[in-house]
Motif scaffolding. Structure first.
Motif, PDB file in Angstrom:
ATOM      1  N   PRO A  57       0.804  -1.223   0.000  1.00  0.00           N
ATOM      2  CA  PRO A  57       0.000   0.000   0.000  1.00  0.00           C
ATOM      3  C   PRO A  57       0.840   1.277   0.000  1.00  0.00           C
ATOM      4  CG  PRO A  57      -0.328  -1.259   2.042  1.00  0.00           C
ATOM      5  CD  PRO A  57       0.482  -2.122   1.117  1.00  0.00           C
ATOM      6  N   THR A  58       2.003   1.232   0.635  1.00  0.00           N
ATOM      7  CA  THR A  58       2.844   2.433   0.588  1.00  0.00           C
ATOM      8  C   THR A  58       4.310   2.043   0.710  1.00  0.00           C
ATOM      9  OG1 THR A  58       3.117   4.679   1.423  1.00  0.00           O
ATOM     10  CG2 THR A  58       2.755   2.964   3.085  1.00  0.00           C
ATOM     11  N   SER A  59       5.182   3.027   0.677  1.00  0.00           N
ATOM     12  CA  SER A  59       6.623   2.780   0.751  1.00  0.00           C
ATOM     13  C   SER A  59       7.278   4.028   1.313  1.00  0.00           C
ATOM     14  CB  SER A  59       7.172   2.491  -0.646  1.00  0.00           C
ATOM     15  OG  SER A  59       6.945   3.596  -1.491  1.00  0.00           O
ATOM     16  N   VAL A  60       8.522   3.877   1.721  1.00  0.00           N
ATOM     17  CA  VAL A  60       9.275   5.037   2.202  1.00  0.00           C
ATOM     18  C   VAL A  60       9.284   6.111   1.110  1.00  0.00           C
ATOM     19  CG1 VAL A  60      11.578   5.837   2.883  1.00  0.00           C
ATOM     20  CG2 VAL A  60      10.738   3.624   3.717  1.00  0.00           C
ATOM     21  N   GLU A  61       9.531   5.662  -0.092  1.00  0.00           N
ATOM     22  CA  GLU A  61       9.577   6.587  -1.227  1.00  0.00           C
ATOM     23  C   GLU A  61       8.294   7.400  -1.345  1.00  0.00           C
ATOM     24  OE1 GLU A  61       9.834   4.581  -5.009  1.00  0.00           O
ATOM     25  OE2 GLU A  61      10.185   6.449  -6.098  1.00  0.00           O
ATOM     26  N   GLU A  62       7.166   6.706  -1.329  1.00  0.00           N
ATOM     27  CA  GLU A  62       5.896   7.408  -1.514  1.00  0.00           C
ATOM     28  C   GLU A  62       5.593   8.375  -0.375  1.00  0.00           C
ATOM     29  OE1 GLU A  62       2.808   4.432  -3.308  1.00  0.00           O
ATOM     30  OE2 GLU A  62       4.605   3.364  -2.651  1.00  0.00           O
ATOM     31  N   ILE A  63       5.893   7.924   0.848  1.00  0.00           N
ATOM     32  CA  ILE A  63       5.599   8.775   2.001  1.00  0.00           C
ATOM     33  C   ILE A  63       6.448  10.057   1.951  1.00  0.00           C
ATOM     34  CG2 ILE A  63       5.789   8.939   4.522  1.00  0.00           C
ATOM     35  CD1 ILE A  63       5.071   5.878   4.563  1.00  0.00           C
ATOM     36  N   ILE A  64       7.698   9.907   1.536  1.00  0.00           N
ATOM     37  CA  ILE A  64       8.566  11.096   1.455  1.00  0.00           C
ATOM     38  C   ILE A  64       8.220  11.943   0.227  1.00  0.00           C
ATOM     39  CG2 ILE A  64      10.946  11.902   1.138  1.00  0.00           C
ATOM     40  CD1 ILE A  64      11.875   9.498   2.797  1.00  0.00           C
ATOM     41  N   ALA A  65       8.007  11.276  -0.896  1.00  0.00           N
ATOM     42  CA  ALA A  65       7.853  12.028  -2.153  1.00  0.00           C
ATOM     43  C   ALA A  65       6.543  12.813  -2.227  1.00  0.00           C
ATOM     44  CB  ALA A  65       7.947  11.078  -3.341  1.00  0.00           C
ATOM     45  N   GLU A  66       5.510  12.286  -1.613  1.00  0.00           N
ATOM     46  CA  GLU A  66       4.188  12.909  -1.816  1.00  0.00           C
ATOM     47  C   GLU A  66       4.160  14.415  -1.492  1.00  0.00           C
ATOM     48  OE1 GLU A  66       0.664  11.026  -0.001  1.00  0.00           O
ATOM     49  OE2 GLU A  66      -0.227  12.990  -0.396  1.00  0.00           O
ATOM     50  N   PRO A  67       4.566  14.819  -0.286  1.00  0.00           N
ATOM     51  CA  PRO A  67       4.527  16.265  -0.022  1.00  0.00           C
ATOM     52  C   PRO A  67       5.471  17.067  -0.910  1.00  0.00           C
ATOM     53  CG  PRO A  67       5.518  15.081   1.825  1.00  0.00           C
ATOM     54  CD  PRO A  67       4.968  14.044   0.907  1.00  0.00           C
ATOM     55  N   PHE A  68       6.566  16.444  -1.340  1.00  0.00           N
ATOM     56  CA  PHE A  68       7.485  17.137  -2.253  1.00  0.00           C
ATOM     57  C   PHE A  68       6.851  17.366  -3.616  1.00  0.00           C
ATOM     58  CE2 PHE A  68      10.962  15.813   0.594  1.00  0.00           C
ATOM     59  CZ  PHE A  68      11.661  17.002   0.653  1.00  0.00           C
ATOM     60  N   MET A  69       6.154  16.345  -4.086  1.00  0.00           N
ATOM     61  CA  MET A  69       5.527  16.461  -5.403  1.00  0.00           C
ATOM     62  C   MET A  69       4.439  17.519  -5.380  1.00  0.00           C
ATOM     63  SD  MET A  69       7.296  14.518  -7.228  1.00  0.00           S
ATOM     64  CE  MET A  69       6.433  14.189  -8.759  1.00  0.00           C
ATOM     65  N   LYS A  98       8.819  22.504   6.563  1.00  0.00           N
ATOM     66  CA  LYS A  98       7.382  22.214   6.527  1.00  0.00           C
ATOM     67  C   LYS A  98       7.147  20.829   5.921  1.00  0.00           C
ATOM     68  CE  LYS A  98       3.315  24.107   4.692  1.00  0.00           C
ATOM     69  NZ  LYS A  98       2.940  24.815   3.468  1.00  0.00           N
ATOM     70  N   ILE A  99       7.899  20.516   4.890  1.00  0.00           N
ATOM     71  CA  ILE A  99       7.748  19.207   4.250  1.00  0.00           C
ATOM     72  C   ILE A  99       8.198  18.097   5.193  1.00  0.00           C
ATOM     73  CG2 ILE A  99       8.590  17.755   2.367  1.00  0.00           C
ATOM     74  CD1 ILE A  99       8.312  20.138   0.562  1.00  0.00           C
ATOM     75  N   ALA A 100       9.288  18.336   5.914  1.00  0.00           N
ATOM     76  CA  ALA A 100       9.753  17.340   6.891  1.00  0.00           C
ATOM     77  C   ALA A 100       8.642  17.066   7.908  1.00  0.00           C
ATOM     78  CB  ALA A 100      11.012  17.836   7.586  1.00  0.00           C
ATOM     79  N   GLU A 101       8.015  18.133   8.355  1.00  0.00           N
ATOM     80  CA  GLU A 101       6.918  17.965   9.322  1.00  0.00           C
ATOM     81  C   GLU A 101       5.819  17.080   8.752  1.00  0.00           C
ATOM     82  OE1 GLU A 101       5.005  21.525  10.901  1.00  0.00           O
ATOM     83  OE2 GLU A 101       7.038  22.265  11.366  1.00  0.00           O
ATOM     84  N   GLU A 102       5.476  17.323   7.498  1.00  0.00           N
ATOM     85  CA  GLU A 102       4.408  16.537   6.871  1.00  0.00           C
ATOM     86  C   GLU A 102       4.773  15.065   6.783  1.00  0.00           C
ATOM     87  OE1 GLU A 102       2.230  17.860   3.302  1.00  0.00           O
ATOM     88  OE2 GLU A 102       3.083  19.837   3.772  1.00  0.00           O
ATOM     89  N   VAL A 103       6.025  14.790   6.379  1.00  0.00           N
ATOM     90  CA  VAL A 103       6.476  13.394   6.292  1.00  0.00           C
ATOM     91  C   VAL A 103       6.427  12.764   7.677  1.00  0.00           C
ATOM     92  CG1 VAL A 103       8.435  11.885   5.792  1.00  0.00           C
ATOM     93  CG2 VAL A 103       7.951  13.824   4.289  1.00  0.00           C
ATOM     94  N   ASN A 104       6.924  13.487   8.659  1.00  0.00           N
ATOM     95  CA  ASN A 104       7.025  12.931  10.006  1.00  0.00           C
ATOM     96  C   ASN A 104       5.659  12.639  10.617  1.00  0.00           C
ATOM     97  OD1 ASN A 104       9.691  13.306   9.455  1.00  0.00           O
ATOM     98  ND2 ASN A 104      10.039  14.931  10.951  1.00  0.00           N
ATOM     99  N   LYS A 105       4.658  13.361  10.165  1.00  0.00           N
ATOM    100  CA  LYS A 105       3.299  13.124  10.653  1.00  0.00           C
ATOM    101  C   LYS A 105       2.793  11.719  10.291  1.00  0.00           C
ATOM    102  CE  LYS A 105       1.327  17.252   9.563  1.00  0.00           C
ATOM    103  NZ  LYS A 105       0.264  18.004   8.920  1.00  0.00           N
ATOM    104  N   SER A 106       3.403  11.113   9.275  1.00  0.00           N
ATOM    105  CA  SER A 106       2.965   9.784   8.831  1.00  0.00           C
ATOM    106  C   SER A 106       3.085   8.745   9.949  1.00  0.00           C
ATOM    107  CB  SER A 106       3.800   9.325   7.631  1.00  0.00           C
ATOM    108  OG  SER A 106       5.117   9.001   8.061  1.00  0.00           O
TER     109      SER A 106
END
Ligand SMILES: [Zn+2]
Ligand SMILES: [Zn+2]
Length: 437
Positions: free
Chosen positions: A232-244, A289-297
Motif C-alpha cells: 500500500p505504501t513505501s518510504v519513497e511514496e511517504i517522502i515524495a508525496e509532499p514534495f511532489m 514544513k515538508i519534513a513535518e508533513e512526512v514525520n506526521k505519517s
C-alpha cells in the motif's frame, strides 16, 4: 594572416557571418569585424580598378568580379555603377537571417512564454542547427572561427536574461532552452531538483521504494485493488508525496544509500537518500514544513533535509556505507552464556564469504562476496533468544549471516555455535557516512 575573401565567391556571407570566421581576433562583435574586413578589401579593389583604368594594364574583370561578390554579400558601400546596377544583395547561406532583430526577438518571446511556467534562477540556451548548416560551417571553418550555435545561443541568452532577470549558467542550469533558430522549434529541458537527507523507517512491512503489483505490473488489477501496487505504501511514496505537491514535478526517483528489507526498520541517524524531482515547476520550497508533513505519517521520518545535486546521487551509488544493525536471533537449541561469549569473540574483525542469498538470487547475480564484520555486541534474552548489535561492511546480508543460508554464507552465527539460528527481527541502527572504527 590570410583573410579568405575568395570564400565570398562561393558563399555570399553577410558581415556578421564573415566576421564570425575570425571571431577570436580582436574584441569587437562579428558584424563590425566582418564589415571592416570587407571594407578594407573593397577599398583596395577600387583603387586597383582605378589604376587599371588609367594605365590600361591588368585584369579589370577579375577585380570587378570580386567587387561584385562583396556587394552581393551586403557591402552596399560599393557605389560604382557597373556593380550597383547589375547586382543585388543575396541571402546569407550560413545564418539565413536568424540574427535579424524581429526573428531573434520572436524566438526569445516564445521561450519566455514557456519559461514563465517555471520557477528558476539559472538557464542555458542549447542551439540546434540543421545538418546542412553544420556541413557548410565545417567547410568554411578557420582556426579563428566561432560556431554559429555559440553566437546565437549567447545573443538570445542575453535577451532572455535581461527580460526575465535571470542568470545564464552553462555548468548547472535549472532549465535548458533548446532552440532551433532555423525551424523555430523550441522546447524546455527542466532539470531535476535534488533534495538530500536521511530517513528513518519506524515500522516494519513497508518497502523502501514503490513496487509494482506483480500481476498487472502497475496497470491496476483486481489482485491489487486497482492500485497497481504490491504494497500500500513505501518510504519513497511517504517522502515524495509532499514534495511532489509542493514542487508540482511530473515524476520522481528515490535514491537510497542501499536499502533495508521490507521487514527491517531503519532507526538511529537514518539512511541517506536523495529524492530526484523531475521537471519541478517550483524549486524554492519550505523543507522544514515538508519534513513535518512526512514525520506526521508516523511510519517514516526525515532528517537533515537540504538541497543537493546530481553528484550526490553518484556518490551514493559508489560509496559502500558501513552499517550497524540490531538483530533478534532465535535458536532452536538452548543458548548458553558461553555461546554468547563465543559469538562476541569470534566475530571480531571476521571475514565473511557470502554467496548471493537464495532469496535474492532471482534478481542478483550468483557470486561470492567478501565482507567483514568488525564488531558484535550480544546479550541473552531467554533460553532461545539473544540480541546482537553488528557493525559490518555495507552489502553484507545479515539474515544469512545469522542463518548461514544452507552453507552459502560462511562463517555464520549458526556455524559458529553449531546451532540452528534465524533472524527474527532486524533493525538498521546506523548507516555510517565515512570510515568509522
Ligand atoms: Zn550570415
Ligand atoms: Zn495489480
Amino acid at each position: 594572416m590570410e583573410i579568405n575573401i575568395e570564400i565570398l565567391k562561393k558563399y555570399p556571407l553577410c558581415h556578421r557571418c564573415f566576421g564570425r570566421l575570425y571571431a577570436k581576433l580582436l574584441h569587437t562583435n562579428n558584424f563590425e569585424r566582418g564589415k571592416a574586413l570587407k571594407l578594407v578589401k573593397a577599398m583596395e579593389l577600387e583603387s586597383l580598378l582605378k589604376k587599371i583604368e588609367e594605365s590600361g594594364e591588368g585584369n579589370k574583370d577579375e577585380v570587378l568580379e570580386l567587387l561584385k561578390c562583396l556587394y552581393r554579400s551586403g557591402l552596399k558601400e560599393i557605389k560604382i555603377k557597373e556593380i550597383k546596377e547589375g547586382e543585388k544583395i543575396e541571402e546569407c547561406p550560413w545564418c539565413r537571417g536568424i540574427f535579424e532583430k524581429s526573428h531573434i526577438e520572436e524566438l526569445a518571446n516564445k521561450a519566455i512564454e514557456l519559461l514563465k511556467e517555471y520557477e528558476f534562477d539559472t538557464f542555458m540556451v542549447g542551439t540546434h542547427i540543421p545538418k546542412e548548416i553544420k556541413e557548410l560551417e565545417e567547410e568554411i571553418e578557420t582556426p579563428y572561427m566561432e560556431s554559429i550555435r555559440q553566437e546565437f545561443g549567447r545573443e538570445i541568452g542575453k535577451i532572455i536574461a535581461v527580460k526575465m532577470n535571470k542568470q545564464p549558467d552553462k555548468t548547472n542550469p535549472d532549465i535548458v532552452v533548446h532552440i532551433n533558430p532555423y525551424t523555430k522549434d523550441i522546447y524546455l529541458q527542466v532539470n531535476p531538483l535534488f533534495i538530500k537527507g536521511r530517513y528513518r523507517k519506524l515500522v516494519r512491512g513497508i518497502p523502501q521504494t514503490h513496487w509494482h503489483c506483480r500481476f498487472c505490473r502497475g496497470k491496476g488489477c483486481e489482485k491489487c485493488n486497482f492500485t497497481g501496487k504490491r504494497y500500500p505504501t513505501s518510504v519513497e511514496e511517504i517522502i515524495a508525496e509532499p514534495f511532489m505537491k509542493a514542487t508540482k514535478g511530473t515524476n520522481e526517483k528515490f535514491h537510497g544509500a542501499g536499502r533495508e528489507d521490507i521487514d527491517v526498520r531503519m532507526l538511529g541517524n537514518g539512511r541517506p537518500f536523495v529524492l530526484e524531482i523531475k521537471e519541478p515547476k517550483i524549486r524554492k520550497i519550505d523543507l522544514n514544513k515538508i519534513a513535518e508533513e512526512v514525520n506526521k505519517s508516523g511510519m517514516v521520518e526525515v532528517l537533515n533535509l537540504e538541497y543537493g545535486n546530481r553528484k550526490d546521487v553518484v556518490f551514493f551509488k559508489n560509496e559502500p556505507h558501513k552499517k550497524t544493525y540490531r538483530a533478534l536471533v532465535e535458536c532452536e537449541e538452548k543458548i548458553t552464556d558461553e555461546d554468547i561469549e563465543k559469538v562476541i569473540e569470534t566475530c571480531e574483525n571476521l571475514t565473511i564469504y557470502q554467496r548471493t542469498p537464495k532469496r535474492v538470487l532471482h534478481r542478483r547475480a550468483d557470486l561470492t562476496r567478501i565482507r567483514k564484520v568488525y564488531k558484535v555486541w550480544a546479550h541473552k534474552i531467554d533460553d532461545n533468544h539473544f540480541e546482537m548489535k553488528i557493525f559490518c561492511d555495507g552489502g553484507l546480508y545479515i539474515k544469512e549471516l545469522i542463518s548461514g543460508d544452507d552453507g552459502r554464507t560462511s562463517p555464520s552465527i549458526s556455524e559458529i555455535l553449531n546451532k540452528k539460528c534465524i533472524c527474527k527481527e532486524l533493525d538498521v541502527l546506523e548507516v555510517h557516512d565515512e570510515e568509522t572504527s
